[in-house]
Design a protein around this motif. Structure first.
Motif, short mmCIF file in Angstrom:
data_model
loop_
_atom_site.label_atom_id
_atom_site.label_comp_id
_atom_site.label_asym_id
_atom_site.label_seq_id
_atom_site.Cartn_x
_atom_site.Cartn_y
_atom_site.Cartn_z
N LEU A 21 -43.39 16.95 11.26
CA LEU A 21 -42.41 17.87 12.09
C LEU A 21 -42.02 17.25 13.29
N ALA A 22 -43.05 16.29 13.82
CA ALA A 22 -42.74 15.89 15.07
C ALA A 22 -41.74 14.81 14.94
N SER B 91 -33.39 15.53 13.07
CA SER B 91 -32.76 15.62 11.51
C SER B 91 -33.91 15.73 10.68
N PRO B 92 -33.82 16.63 9.43
CA PRO B 92 -34.89 16.93 8.76
C PRO B 92 -35.50 15.54 7.96
N SER C 93 -30.69 19.58 3.71
CA SER C 93 -32.09 19.88 3.86
C SER C 93 -33.14 18.76 4.02
N GLN C 94 -32.38 17.55 3.77
CA GLN C 94 -33.23 16.31 4.07
C GLN C 94 -32.38 15.33 4.78
N THR C 95 -31.93 14.46 4.20
CA THR C 95 -31.55 12.94 4.79
C THR C 95 -29.91 13.04 5.07
N GLN C 96 -29.21 14.10 4.58
CA GLN C 96 -27.59 13.88 4.91
C GLN C 96 -27.31 13.74 6.29
N PRO D 111 -29.95 10.50 11.78
CA PRO D 111 -30.88 10.61 13.08
C PRO D 111 -29.97 10.57 14.34
N SER D 112 -30.65 11.08 15.48
CA SER D 112 -30.26 11.07 16.63
C SER D 112 -31.06 9.67 17.45
#
Length: 215
Positions: A52-53, A60-61, A93-96, A99-100
């Motif tokens: 979660l961290a 991003s999930p 809900s996952q990787t679409q 990331p920031s």
């Protein structure tokens, strides 16, 4: 994890997985691409505090997976130059969602991202005003902004899974436009799924011809 994902917040698991990758490369030195994807089940990758961290860190999930990909890329750059890691951008809900990263930072030059918009409508391309379609294309462009040129690929689904068994799926124009829009967004590699099975889509051979001509 209950969904059969790997807990990438677990340092010992990451160490073991990397050791397995290195053993594989020692046994198969001609292998130039190592794939590290999420298991094909929807929902959060892992609910432990460490994962979660990582979600929070990358906004991003898919944060836990991308964090491990970055770690593995660094190891391979040092120990196996020229070997790529390929990961998938798949499911909202996952990787679409990309990331920031810190401003100005891009993904490693040895990381390939394969964008797989499985949850989109199969009959409309990304010029349609539907909010979810626009969200997908925005995510693709965002991945392009942080991926090294040439390293953004696509996993395109020309036909719905399990449909079109008795009738052709009349979405040729959609598929043509998708390829052009992908190229415009920076996609440079393409894999098509569900297109080779003629029992699922009576236009499968024509679809394959069109994709090859467009490429």
């Amino acid at each position: 994890v209950a969904t059969m994902q790997l807990c990438f917040g677990n340092p010992a698991l990451r160490e073991e997985l990397t050791a397995n990758v290195l053993r594989h490369l020692a046994a198969e030195p001609r292998n130039r691409i190592i794939t590290v994807d999420a298991n094909d089940t929807p929902g959060r990758l892992c609910c432990c505090p460490a994962c979660l961290a990582l979600e929070e860190q990358y906004q991003s999930p898919g944060g836990p997976l991308i964090d491990y990909d970055l770690e593995l890329c660094a190891v391979l750059e040092r120990e196996h130059p020229g070997v790529f890691v390929r990961t998938i951008a798949y499911r909202r809900s996952q990787t679409q969602e990309p990331p920031s990263l810190p401003e100005g930072q891009r993904l490693p030059a040895n990381l390939i991202v394969s964008f797989a918009p499985i949850e989109d409508c199969y009959f409309c391309d990304w010029t349609h005003p539907d909010a979810r379609l626009q969200e997908t294309y925005a995510d693709l462009r965002a991945w392009s902004a942080i991926t090294e040129p040439g390293n953004l690929w696509a996993w395109l689904y020309p036909n719905p899974w399990g449909t079109g068994i008795e009738m052709p799926v009349g979405n040729l124009e959609r598929n043509i436009n998708q390829v052009r829009l992908m190229h415009r967004a920076g996609v440079r590699g393409l894999f098509t799924d569900h297109s080779k099975y003629l029992q699922r889509a009576g236009l499968g051979e024509l679809q394959a011809y069109l994709f090859l001509k467009l490429l």
